[in-house]
Design a protein around this motif. Structure first.
Motif, mmCIF file in Angstrom:
data_model
loop_
_atom_site.group_PDB
_atom_site.id
_atom_site.type_symbol
_atom_site.label_atom_id
_atom_site.label_comp_id
_atom_site.label_asym_id
_atom_site.label_seq_id
_atom_site.Cartn_x
_atom_site.Cartn_y
_atom_site.Cartn_z
ATOM 1 N N SER A 114 0.860 -1.564 0.034
ATOM 2 C CA SER A 114 0.058 -0.028 -0.050
ATOM 3 C C SER A 114 0.977 1.405 0.038
ATOM 4 O O SER A 114 1.893 1.097 0.688
ATOM 5 C CB SER A 114 -0.995 0.052 1.158
ATOM 6 O OG SER A 114 -1.693 -1.124 1.312
ATOM 7 N N VAL A 115 0.697 2.072 -0.968
ATOM 8 C CA VAL A 115 1.171 3.429 -0.824
ATOM 9 C C VAL A 115 0.214 4.831 -0.616
ATOM 10 O O VAL A 115 -0.860 4.490 -0.761
ATOM 11 C CB VAL A 115 1.908 3.643 -2.186
ATOM 12 C CG1 VAL A 115 3.017 2.711 -2.378
ATOM 13 C CG2 VAL A 115 0.797 3.600 -3.285
ATOM 14 N N THR A 116 1.004 5.701 -0.194
ATOM 15 C CA THR A 116 0.149 6.859 -0.035
ATOM 16 C C THR A 116 0.389 7.993 -1.090
ATOM 17 O O THR A 116 1.314 7.916 -1.745
ATOM 18 C CB THR A 116 0.545 7.558 1.325
ATOM 19 O OG1 THR A 116 2.080 7.951 1.417
ATOM 20 C CG2 THR A 116 0.381 6.801 2.577
ATOM 21 N N GLU A 117 -0.515 8.960 -0.950
ATOM 22 C CA GLU A 117 -0.403 10.073 -2.049
ATOM 23 C C GLU A 117 1.215 10.683 -1.932
ATOM 24 O O GLU A 117 1.463 11.051 -0.884
ATOM 25 C CB GLU A 117 -1.544 11.085 -2.180
ATOM 26 C CG GLU A 117 -1.354 11.960 -3.300
ATOM 27 C CD GLU A 117 -2.381 13.134 -3.089
ATOM 28 O OE1 GLU A 117 -2.407 14.110 -3.698
ATOM 29 O OE2 GLU A 117 -3.344 12.864 -2.516
ATOM 30 N N GLY A 118 1.877 10.821 -2.817
ATOM 31 C CA GLY A 118 3.113 11.407 -2.848
ATOM 32 C C GLY A 118 4.285 10.749 -2.264
ATOM 33 O O GLY A 118 5.551 11.181 -2.366
#
Length: 125
Positions: A114-118
Motif C-alpha cells: 500500500s502506498v500513500t499520495e506523494g
C-alpha cells in the motif's frame, strides 16, 4: 404561472409552475432569458495516459493505492513512456510510466504494498 416541459428518463412531461413569492396574476418582475442557441459540442482532448508527477528524477504516487505490479528493476534502462508499475486506486488500474528515457536507480515499492499520495515509488537517473 409558467408552463415548462420536463424530460424524465426519456419521457417528456408538460407541467405548470406557480411562483409562490409573486401575487397571483401579476407578471414576473424580470424578463426570462431565452435559451442559448444550440452549438455543436467541441470534443475535449484528454491525455492518453496519466502522467505521474516528477521531481528531480523521482516518481511519486499520484494517489493512495496498492501496487499491483512492478515492471522494472534496479539498474534497468527504460525508454520514454515505458511502464514502470501499475497502481490500483479506487478500483482502477493506473499505469505509472517513465516520463523520459532513463536508468532506474532504485525501486522503492513491491507488488502488494500500500502506498500513500506523494510516496516515492521509483528513482530515475
Amino acid at each position: 404561472m409558467k408552463k415548462l416541459k420536463i424530460t424524465v428518463e426519456g419521457k417528456a412531461y408538460e407541467v405548470t409552475v406557480e411562483r409562490m413569492d409573486e401575487p397571483s396574476g401579476s407578471p414576473p418582475t424580470a424578463p426570462l432569458a431565452a435559451p442559448a442557441p444550440a452549438q455543436a459540442a467541441t470534443p475535449v482532448k484528454r491525455a492518453d495516459s496519466p502522467r505521474p508527477p516528477i521531481k528531480a528524477g523521482s516518481i511519486t504516487s499520484p494517489m493512495a493505492g496498492v501496487v499491483l505490479s512492478v515492471d522494472v528493476a534496479d539498474g534497468e534502462e527504460v525508454s520514454q513512456e515505458q511502464l514502470l508499475l501499475v497502481l490500483e486506486a479506487m478500483k482502477m488500474e493506473n499505469q505509472i510510466i517513465a516520463p523520459a528515457p532513463a536508468k532506474v536507480a532504485k525501486v522503492h515499492v513491491k507488488a502488494g504494498e500500500s502506498v500513500t499520495e506523494g510516496q516515492l515509488l521509483v528513482e530515475l537517473e
